[in-house]
Design a protein around this motif. Structure first.
Motif, PDB file in Angstrom:
ATOM      1  N   ILE A  33       0.850  -1.195   0.000  1.00 16.21           N
ATOM      2  CA  ILE A  33       0.000   0.000   0.000  1.00 16.21           C
ATOM      3  C   ILE A  33       0.887   1.246   0.000  1.00 16.21           C
ATOM      4  CG2 ILE A  33      -1.722   1.326   1.283  1.00 16.21           C
ATOM      5  CD1 ILE A  33      -2.851  -1.290   2.317  1.00 16.21           C
ATOM      6  N   THR A  34       0.679   2.105  -1.007  1.00 17.54           N
ATOM      7  CA  THR A  34       1.488   3.318  -1.132  1.00 17.54           C
ATOM      8  C   THR A  34       0.751   4.564  -0.672  1.00 17.54           C
ATOM      9  OG1 THR A  34       0.730   3.549  -3.405  1.00 17.54           O
ATOM     10  CG2 THR A  34       2.821   2.413  -3.071  1.00 17.54           C
ATOM     11  N   GLU A  35      -0.577   4.500  -0.642  1.00 15.04           N
ATOM     12  CA  GLU A  35      -1.354   5.632  -0.146  1.00 15.04           C
ATOM     13  C   GLU A  35      -2.737   5.136   0.246  1.00 15.04           C
ATOM     14  OE1 GLU A  35      -2.065   8.610  -3.127  1.00 15.04           O
ATOM     15  OE2 GLU A  35      -3.030   7.190  -4.484  1.00 15.04           O
ATOM     16  N   VAL A  36      -3.321   5.861   1.171  1.00 17.17           N
ATOM     17  CA  VAL A  36      -4.669   5.540   1.628  1.00 17.17           C
ATOM     18  C   VAL A  36      -5.493   6.798   1.472  1.00 17.17           C
ATOM     19  CG1 VAL A  36      -6.071   4.806   3.592  1.00 17.17           C
ATOM     20  CG2 VAL A  36      -3.785   3.847   3.271  1.00 17.17           C
ATOM     21  N   GLY A  37      -6.670   6.666   0.871  1.00 16.39           N
ATOM     22  CA  GLY A  37      -7.507   7.839   0.662  1.00 16.39           C
ATOM     23  C   GLY A  37      -7.928   8.467   1.985  1.00 16.39           C
ATOM     24  N   GLN A  38      -7.978   9.765   1.999  1.00 14.45           N
ATOM     25  CA  GLN A  38      -8.458  10.483   3.177  1.00 14.45           C
ATOM     26  C   GLN A  38      -9.833  11.033   2.856  1.00 14.45           C
ATOM     27  OE1 GLN A  38      -6.686  10.569   5.993  1.00 14.45           O
ATOM     28  NE2 GLN A  38      -4.918   9.567   5.088  1.00 14.45           N
ATOM     29  N   PHE A  39     -10.828  10.350   3.314  1.00 12.35           N
ATOM     30  CA  PHE A  39     -12.191  10.795   3.028  1.00 12.35           C
ATOM     31  C   PHE A  39     -12.939  10.974   4.343  1.00 12.35           C
ATOM     32  CE2 PHE A  39     -10.870   8.249  -0.682  1.00 12.35           C
ATOM     33  CZ  PHE A  39     -10.886   9.255  -1.631  1.00 12.35           C
ATOM     34  N   GLU A  40     -13.536  12.104   4.486  1.00 11.08           N
ATOM     35  CA  GLU A  40     -14.246  12.432   5.714  1.00 11.08           C
ATOM     36  C   GLU A  40     -15.412  11.477   5.938  1.00 11.08           C
ATOM     37  OE1 GLU A  40     -13.673  15.193   7.813  1.00 11.08           O
ATOM     38  OE2 GLU A  40     -11.794  15.310   6.684  1.00 11.08           O
ATOM     39  N   PRO A  41     -15.562  10.975   7.184  1.00  6.44           N
ATOM     40  CA  PRO A  41     -16.757  10.178   7.468  1.00  6.44           C
ATOM     41  C   PRO A  41     -18.001  11.022   7.222  1.00  6.44           C
ATOM     42  CG  PRO A  41     -15.180  10.050   9.279  1.00  6.44           C
ATOM     43  CD  PRO A  41     -14.682  11.116   8.321  1.00  6.44           C
ATOM     44  N   GLY A  42     -18.978  10.436   6.565  1.00  4.30           N
ATOM     45  CA  GLY A  42     -20.214  11.161   6.299  1.00  4.30           C
ATOM     46  C   GLY A  42     -20.186  11.953   5.013  1.00  4.30           C
ATOM     47  N   SER A  43     -19.003  12.127   4.437  1.00  6.44           N
ATOM     48  CA  SER A  43     -18.952  12.862   3.180  1.00  6.44           C
ATOM     49  C   SER A  43     -19.408  11.943   2.052  1.00  6.44           C
ATOM     50  CB  SER A  43     -17.534  13.359   2.904  1.00  6.44           C
ATOM     51  OG  SER A  43     -16.716  12.297   2.451  1.00  6.44           O
ATOM     52  N   HIS A  44     -19.708  12.536   0.911  1.00  4.56           N
ATOM     53  CA  HIS A  44     -20.200  11.711  -0.196  1.00  4.56           C
ATOM     54  C   HIS A  44     -19.120  10.809  -0.760  1.00  4.56           C
ATOM     55  CE1 HIS A  44     -18.435  15.100  -2.328  1.00  4.56           C
ATOM     56  NE2 HIS A  44     -18.414  14.364  -3.410  1.00  4.56           N
ATOM     57  N   GLU A  45     -17.885  11.004  -0.317  1.00  2.62           N
ATOM     58  CA  GLU A  45     -16.810  10.148  -0.806  1.00  2.62           C
ATOM     59  C   GLU A  45     -16.401   9.092   0.210  1.00  2.62           C
ATOM     60  OE1 GLU A  45     -13.837  13.043  -2.237  1.00  2.62           O
ATOM     61  OE2 GLU A  45     -14.154  12.015  -4.141  1.00  2.62           O
ATOM     62  N   GLU A  46     -17.172   8.975   1.296  1.00  2.00           N
ATOM     63  CA  GLU A  46     -16.779   8.042   2.351  1.00  2.00           C
ATOM     64  C   GLU A  46     -16.662   6.607   1.844  1.00  2.00           C
ATOM     65  OE1 GLU A  46     -19.430   7.931   5.665  1.00  2.00           O
ATOM     66  OE2 GLU A  46     -18.065   6.713   6.865  1.00  2.00           O
ATOM     67  N   HIS A  47     -17.509   6.259   0.872  1.00  2.00           N
ATOM     68  CA  HIS A  47     -17.459   4.889   0.342  1.00  2.00           C
ATOM     69  C   HIS A  47     -16.137   4.582  -0.335  1.00  2.00           C
ATOM     70  CE1 HIS A  47     -18.667   7.311  -3.122  1.00  2.00           C
ATOM     71  NE2 HIS A  47     -18.224   6.338  -3.874  1.00  2.00           N
ATOM     72  N   ARG A  48     -15.330   5.616  -0.568  1.00  4.23           N
ATOM     73  CA  ARG A  48     -14.038   5.377  -1.212  1.00  4.23           C
ATOM     74  C   ARG A  48     -12.924   5.155  -0.196  1.00  4.23           C
ATOM     75  NH1 ARG A  48     -12.508   9.803  -5.256  1.00  4.23           N
ATOM     76  NH2 ARG A  48     -11.042   8.187  -5.854  1.00  4.23           N
TER      77      ARG A  48
END
Ligand SMILES: [Zn+2]
Length: 98
Positions: A33-48
């Motif tokens: 793993i070279t990077e992990v997405g930073q997506f806010e909980p509850g944001s529309h991108e959380e599923h990513r």
């Protein structure tokens, strides 16, 4: 293995794409793993949130990939007849226990 969070430097499996005719099956490759997405909980991108960047270690060469989705299967003893029992190509999962 649910509940595990991906983090940079962990080794996972990447599933290569098989050929449609089945000449080459899709197989598990080691990947870092070279990077992990930073997506806010509850944001529309959380599923990513389970999307990661990977350095895939193929026997023929290394390639880098971003935005790879996680695709876990139920444990082998819980797979119901008719259910998918193989990982989709182009996804990652935690290494199977052997
Ligand atoms: Zn695997």
């Amino acid at each position: 293995v649910t509940g595990q969070k991906p983090s940079v430097g962990r080794i996972v499996h990447y599933v290569s794409y098989g050929t449609p005719g089945g000449e080459y099956p899709s197989v598990c490759r080691a990947a870092i793993i070279t990077e992990v997405g930073q997506f806010e909980p509850g944001s529309h991108e959380e599923h990513r949130a389970a999307e990661v960047g990977l350095c895939v270690l193929n026997p023929e060469g290394i390639f880098l990939n971003r935005g790879v989705r996680q695709d876990e299967l139920p444990p082998p003893d819980r797979i119901v007849a008719g259910e998918r029992s193989e990982h989709r190509g182009g996804t990652w999962h935690w290494p199977e226990r052997t």
